[in-house]
Design a protein around this motif. Structure first.
Motif, PDB file in Angstrom:
ATOM      1  N   GLN A 515     -11.944 -20.253  32.114  1.00  0.00           N
ATOM      2  CA  GLN A 515     -12.298 -20.776  33.433  1.00  0.00           C
ATOM      3  C   GLN A 515     -11.358 -21.905  33.854  1.00  0.00           C
ATOM      4  N   ARG A 516     -11.026 -22.789  32.913  1.00  0.00           N
ATOM      5  CA  ARG A 516     -10.126 -23.906  33.250  1.00  0.00           C
ATOM      6  C   ARG A 516      -8.749 -23.388  33.652  1.00  0.00           C
ATOM      7  N   ILE A 517      -8.260 -22.396  32.941  1.00  0.00           N
ATOM      8  CA  ILE A 517      -6.952 -21.833  33.287  1.00  0.00           C
ATOM      9  C   ILE A 517      -7.017 -21.110  34.629  1.00  0.00           C
ATOM     10  N   ALA A 518      -8.060 -20.328  34.833  1.00  0.00           N
ATOM     11  CA  ALA A 518      -8.197 -19.589  36.090  1.00  0.00           C
ATOM     12  C   ALA A 518      -8.274 -20.536  37.283  1.00  0.00           C
ATOM     13  N   ARG A 519      -9.034 -21.629  37.150  1.00  0.00           N
ATOM     14  CA  ARG A 519      -9.141 -22.569  38.276  1.00  0.00           C
ATOM     15  C   ARG A 519      -7.792 -23.245  38.549  1.00  0.00           C
ATOM     16  N   THR A 520      -7.046 -23.565  37.487  1.00  0.00           N
ATOM     17  CA  THR A 520      -5.724 -24.169  37.683  1.00  0.00           C
ATOM     18  C   THR A 520      -4.780 -23.185  38.358  1.00  0.00           C
ATOM     19  N   LEU A 521      -4.831 -21.922  37.971  1.00  0.00           N
ATOM     20  CA  LEU A 521      -4.009 -20.907  38.621  1.00  0.00           C
ATOM     21  C   LEU A 521      -4.374 -20.758  40.096  1.00  0.00           C
ATOM     22  N   GLU A 543      -3.798  -9.177  32.854  1.00  0.00           N
ATOM     23  CA  GLU A 543      -4.901  -8.481  33.518  1.00  0.00           C
ATOM     24  C   GLU A 543      -6.128  -9.384  33.617  1.00  0.00           C
ATOM     25  N   ARG A 544      -6.380 -10.156  32.565  1.00  0.00           N
ATOM     26  CA  ARG A 544      -7.544 -11.045  32.563  1.00  0.00           C
ATOM     27  C   ARG A 544      -7.478 -12.028  33.728  1.00  0.00           C
ATOM     28  N   TYR A 545      -6.332 -12.701  33.889  1.00  0.00           N
ATOM     29  CA  TYR A 545      -6.266 -13.734  34.920  1.00  0.00           C
ATOM     30  C   TYR A 545      -6.037 -13.144  36.305  1.00  0.00           C
ATOM     31  N   HIS A 546      -5.498 -11.947  36.367  1.00  0.00           N
ATOM     32  CA  HIS A 546      -5.472 -11.220  37.635  1.00  0.00           C
ATOM     33  C   HIS A 546      -6.903 -10.996  38.123  1.00  0.00           C
ATOM     34  N   ASP A 547      -7.799 -10.629  37.215  1.00  0.00           N
ATOM     35  CA  ASP A 547      -9.181 -10.339  37.587  1.00  0.00           C
ATOM     36  C   ASP A 547     -10.006 -11.606  37.808  1.00  0.00           C
ATOM     37  N   MET A 548      -9.669 -12.694  37.110  1.00  0.00           N
ATOM     38  CA  MET A 548     -10.499 -13.897  37.152  1.00  0.00           C
ATOM     39  C   MET A 548     -10.172 -14.842  38.299  1.00  0.00           C
ATOM     40  N   THR A 549      -8.969 -14.768  38.846  1.00  0.00           N
ATOM     41  CA  THR A 549      -8.586 -15.733  39.874  1.00  0.00           C
ATOM     42  C   THR A 549      -9.014 -15.240  41.252  1.00  0.00           C
ATOM     43  N   ALA A 550      -9.699 -16.116  41.976  1.00  0.00           N
ATOM     44  CA  ALA A 550     -10.135 -15.817  43.340  1.00  0.00           C
ATOM     45  C   ALA A 550      -9.174 -16.497  44.305  1.00  0.00           C
ATOM     46  N   THR A 600       7.053 -20.367  43.282  1.00  0.00           N
ATOM     47  CA  THR A 600       6.501 -21.019  42.098  1.00  0.00           C
ATOM     48  C   THR A 600       6.452 -20.017  40.957  1.00  0.00           C
ATOM     49  N   VAL A 601       6.799 -20.478  39.767  1.00  0.00           N
ATOM     50  CA  VAL A 601       6.660 -19.649  38.570  1.00  0.00           C
ATOM     51  C   VAL A 601       5.799 -20.416  37.575  1.00  0.00           C
ATOM     52  N   VAL A 602       4.871 -19.707  36.930  1.00  0.00           N
ATOM     53  CA  VAL A 602       3.955 -20.305  35.965  1.00  0.00           C
ATOM     54  C   VAL A 602       4.077 -19.557  34.643  1.00  0.00           C
ATOM     55  N   VAL A 603       4.183 -20.288  33.548  1.00  0.00           N
ATOM     56  CA  VAL A 603       4.073 -19.706  32.212  1.00  0.00           C
ATOM     57  C   VAL A 603       2.757 -20.189  31.620  1.00  0.00           C
ATOM     58  N   VAL A 604       1.865 -19.251  31.356  1.00  0.00           N
ATOM     59  CA  VAL A 604       0.534 -19.574  30.831  1.00  0.00           C
ATOM     60  C   VAL A 604       0.577 -19.536  29.306  1.00  0.00           C
ATOM     61  N   GLY A 605       0.276 -20.676  28.678  1.00  0.00           N
ATOM     62  CA  GLY A 605       0.282 -20.747  27.224  1.00  0.00           C
ATOM     63  C   GLY A 605       1.684 -20.788  26.647  1.00  0.00           C
ATOM     64  N   VAL A 606       1.754 -20.828  25.336  1.00  0.00           N
ATOM     65  CA  VAL A 606       3.021 -20.666  24.613  1.00  0.00           C
ATOM     66  C   VAL A 606       3.007 -19.228  24.108  1.00  0.00           C
ATOM     67  N   PRO A 607       3.730 -18.346  24.781  1.00  0.00           N
ATOM     68  CA  PRO A 607       3.533 -16.899  24.558  1.00  0.00           C
ATOM     69  C   PRO A 607       4.248 -16.378  23.314  1.00  0.00           C
ATOM     70  N   ILE A 665       6.082 -24.234  36.347  1.00  0.00           N
ATOM     71  CA  ILE A 665       4.888 -24.839  35.757  1.00  0.00           C
ATOM     72  C   ILE A 665       4.637 -24.259  34.368  1.00  0.00           C
ATOM     73  N   LEU A 666       4.491 -25.151  33.394  1.00  0.00           N
ATOM     74  CA  LEU A 666       4.156 -24.789  32.020  1.00  0.00           C
ATOM     75  C   LEU A 666       2.709 -25.168  31.786  1.00  0.00           C
ATOM     76  N   LEU A 667       1.844 -24.168  31.703  1.00  0.00           N
ATOM     77  CA  LEU A 667       0.404 -24.412  31.691  1.00  0.00           C
ATOM     78  C   LEU A 667      -0.137 -24.354  30.266  1.00  0.00           C
ATOM     79  N   ASP A 668       0.046 -25.463  29.538  1.00  0.00           N
ATOM     80  CA  ASP A 668      -0.452 -25.588  28.162  1.00  0.00           C
ATOM     81  C   ASP A 668      -0.049 -26.973  27.671  1.00  0.00           C
TER      82      ASP A 668
END
Length: 725
Positions: A515-521, A543-550, A600-607, A665-668
């Motif tokens: 939820q915290r990641i989705a809200r930040t996205l 796919e997870r964050y595609h579905d979770m972000t409104a 804008t480009v976002v990298v979620v986590g350390v992949p 943006i580096l999101l982690d």
């Protein structure tokens, strides 16, 4: 430093180079003059290709060499063609863009069949040429005989006899043997017009295919025959990394290896590409086909070959069957899935099963018999196809199986190759079957010999540092190194390290973390005046964050097996979209998002990549090879550095010109400076180059939207009123 008076500037197709381009060209030119390799890092969009290509072409022109520029990224192939066309408009080049036979064949046959067809077609053309000469000679002798020469009439009779034999041979080839009509025209018509057209511009393989198709010619063979002594060849990695293809490739160019200057683009990929080219596999199906092949052979060697191949086949089945836990066999799907067979204190399970199951005079002796018989069978199949007895060129399964088994039993413990067994389900039969594989852990075993024989190589990438790691991994000795960071105005970009959840694999399924990641996205997408790229650790996370972000923006999801080009075009055609993809997919490098394509480009986590037995084997191999130089060499070389390189590649998808602007943006929290102190063992900021670390702004997720709002307002990027925080 070099000046604009330097001779190589005749190959520079624009009015003035950037200052760093000018400096880089001078450095590379001097290195090539000394025969030294170059490791060249330049930020995305800063002109690395021309900075490498221009001095290489000048040195090659001066010394009678050929430049080969190579990549494994399709987008970059197109860029190379554009650059080569721009150069040749200013300074004429003989350039060839080369691609594999499979994509250029008009009749869709494999390499072995093509080779047999070429041989037979050449035989036909030679017979027809001999017939034409004899017909002319027969006519001359007939005239002399009619004028009263008895010797001429006697000679004519002998010619007529020989002519009949050749005509019979021609008829036999035409009616009973397979030939290629396209290659026949190559050998029998004037092809000078093709080469005039080819070298009038820089032609793509598709251009060549279409032109040849219209003329009924084989464009692939014409390309091969026209490459001798060209100035520039554009090709894929495998033309250089595969030793067998490389030898033929240099032969077609008409150059010895020491007369080749190789420019590797996206050179951070050489490591994984070399592994792919070195891997060898043998499926259970091939083993079964080899046994069927031997069953019908009346040869004293067939029983020995069948014994050793059959034992290996049974051992392969035993190895994967023993690995299944309850329900494991039923869970196997159509994708290859590795099973663990390696052991720390003894040989692998497949080798042990083979040694325990083998009975006979000695497997080395029987393998020698199998290899000898396999070579004889392969020659027989070649001749049968050439003679028309077979409609297609038959592959010798015995030779393939015996060769692999010999390598498995002789080399596994001595060449850094890791033994792997994989299983999959055949969708047509619903049967599970296995595959043995020799996986090369250290690519230096593939690439060192290549770099050792070339005149010089330029390895260029936006993410090649740390240079010492690159030197060790690919086996480049004493290279010239240089690095240029982002050259565009710093005030037109921002790099934020967001102190959000550390997305460890153990935390990814936590609802609160998600939820915290989705809200930040959602904040990121909302405050981006245009398109947003979101890179996740995997397709499932995307796919997870595609579905979770409104969000109100149009959402795009990259999935395995989708056409990346079509997805990218749909995404960039709009101006308010968000694309979710995997960092390990095809959209993270070699693809430009210029200007409004993405802001804008976002990298979620350390992949980090999936850590499996293969990755453990690579880490162990690197620990052994480089552990004396540093602690945790295996983890750093095999996992952390490649991951950070992929992250840096993703960040480089935006801000591609001096006029461009955007946010990265580096999101982690592991990217933050605070993590260096608070969670040192997991922090990754220190793996980035110093100048990139200096640009990172640590920020909390709740403050990110305000920072983005201020930045994009400074850029006057919002068309109307900006969004309200």
């Amino acid at each position: 430093m070099a000046t604009t008076d330097d001779g190589y500037m005749r190959f520079f197709p624009f009015e003035e180079p950037y200052d760093h381009q000018q400096e880089a060209m001078g450095t590379i030119y001097d290195a090539l003059d000394e025969g030294r390799d170059v490791l060249f890092e330049g930020a995305c969009g800063t002109g690395k290709t021309l900075a490498s290509l221009v001095p290489a072409l000048e040195h090659a022109r001066e010394t009678g060499k050929t430049v080969v520029i190579t990549t494994n990224v399709h987008q970059q192939m197109r860029q190379f063609v554009e650059d080569a066309r721009a150069i040749t408009d200013q300074e004429r080049l003989r350039a060839v863009v080369f691609r594999g036979k499979g994509s250029m064949c008009h009749i869709d046959v494999d390499y072995e069949e093509c080779q047999a067809l070429r041989d037979t077609t050449r035989d036909l053309v030679e017979v027809e040429s001999d017939i034409a000469e004899l017909e002319q000679r027969e006519g001359e002798l007939l005239s002399d005989g009619q004028a009263g020469s008895s010797e001429a009439m006697e000679a004519r009779n002998a010619v007529v006899e020989e002519l009949r034999d050749l005509q019979d041979e021609r008829e036999e080839i035409e009616t009973e043997r397979s030939t290629c009509d396209h290659y026949y025209r190559n050998l029998t018509v004037d092809t000078s017009e093709f080469y005039s057209w080819l070298f009038d511009d820089v032609r793509t393989p598709d251009d060549v295919y279409e032109y040849a198709h219209e003329q009924g010619l084989c464009g692939y063979e014409l390309l091969k025959e026209g490459m001798d002594g060209v100035d520039l060849v554009v090709c894929n990695y495998h033309h250089l990394l595969d030793p067998t293809i490389r030898e033929q490739f240099f032969h077609w160019i008409g150059r010895d290896p020491e007369d080749i200057i190789a420019v590797f683009d996206e050179a951070h990929n050489v490591e994984s590409a070399a592994r792919d080219h070195a891997r060898r596999t043998l499926t259970e199906n091939t083993l079964d086909q080899a046994l069927d092949e031997l069953d019908g052979e009346d040869d004293a060697r067939a029983d020995a070959a069948a014994n050793v191949i059959g034992t290996f086949r049974d051992a392969l089945v035993e190895a994967y069957e023993d690995s299944f836990e309850f329900g494991g066999r039923e869970a196997v799907d159509e994708h290859w899935d590795d099973v663990t067979i390696a052991n720390d204190d003894r040989k692998d399970d497949l080798t042990l099963a083979f040694l325990q199951g083998y009975t006979g005079p000695g497997f080395h002796e029987e393998l020698d018999h199998a290899l000898e018989l396999g070579r004889d069978l392969d020659a027989r199949y070649q001749e049968a196809f050439k003679e028309g007895d077979l409609d297609t060129r038959k592959e010798c399964q015995t030779l393939q199986a015996a060769g692999f088994i010999a390598d498995w039993l002789d080399e596994t413990d001595e060449t850094g190759q890791y033994p792997v067994v994989s299983v999959r389900r055949d969708e047509s039969t619903d049967e599970v079957y296995g595959r043995a594989e020799l996986y090369t852990c250290i690519p230096e075993q593939v690439t060192r010999d290549l770099f050792g024989v070339l005149h010089a190589a330029v390895l260029m990438s936006a993410t090649l540092r740390p240079f010492d790691v690159t030197e060790n991994v690919v086996g480049v000795d004493d290279p010239v190194t240089m690095a240029y960071g982002a050259q565009f105005p710093e005030e037109r970009r921002r790099t934020y390290a967001v102190d959000g959840p550390a997305l460890f694999s153990s935390e990814r399924d936590d609802p609160q973390t998600q939820q915290r990641i989705a809200r930040t996205l959602e904040d990121i997408v909302r405050f981006t005046p245009g398109n947003t790229l979101v890179f996740c650790p995997s397709y499932s996370e995307a796919e997870r964050y595609h579905d979770m972000t409104a969000v109100s923006a149009t959402r795009y999801l990259d999935e395995p097996g989708t056409q990346a080009r079509d997805l990218r075009e749909a995404f960039t055609d709009g101006d308010d979209g968000v694309l979710y993809t995997s960092l390990w997919g095809t959209l993270g490098e070699g693809v430009s998002y210029d200007g409004d394509d993405a802001r804008t480009v976002v990298v979620v986590g350390v992949p980090y990549p999936h850590l499996d037995d293969r990755m453990d084997a690579v880490q162990d191999a690197y620990d052994v090879a480089f552990g004396d130089d540093e602690d945790d060499a295996g983890w750093r070389y095999a996992v952390e550095i490649p991951t950070v390189r992929k992250t840096r590649q993703a960040l480089g998808r935006v801000v591609r010109s001096p006029e461009d602007f955007g946010a990265r943006i580096l999101l982690d929290k592991r990217y933050t400076e605070a993590a260096e102190m608070e969670m040192h063992d997991y922090a990754v900021r220190g793996t980035f180059p110093p100048e990139e670390r200096r640009e990172m702004v640590d920020i909390g997720p709740e403050k990110l939207k305000f920072a983005m709002l201020n930045f994009y307002q400074d850029m006057d990027a919002y068309d109307g009123p900006p969004p309200k925080p």
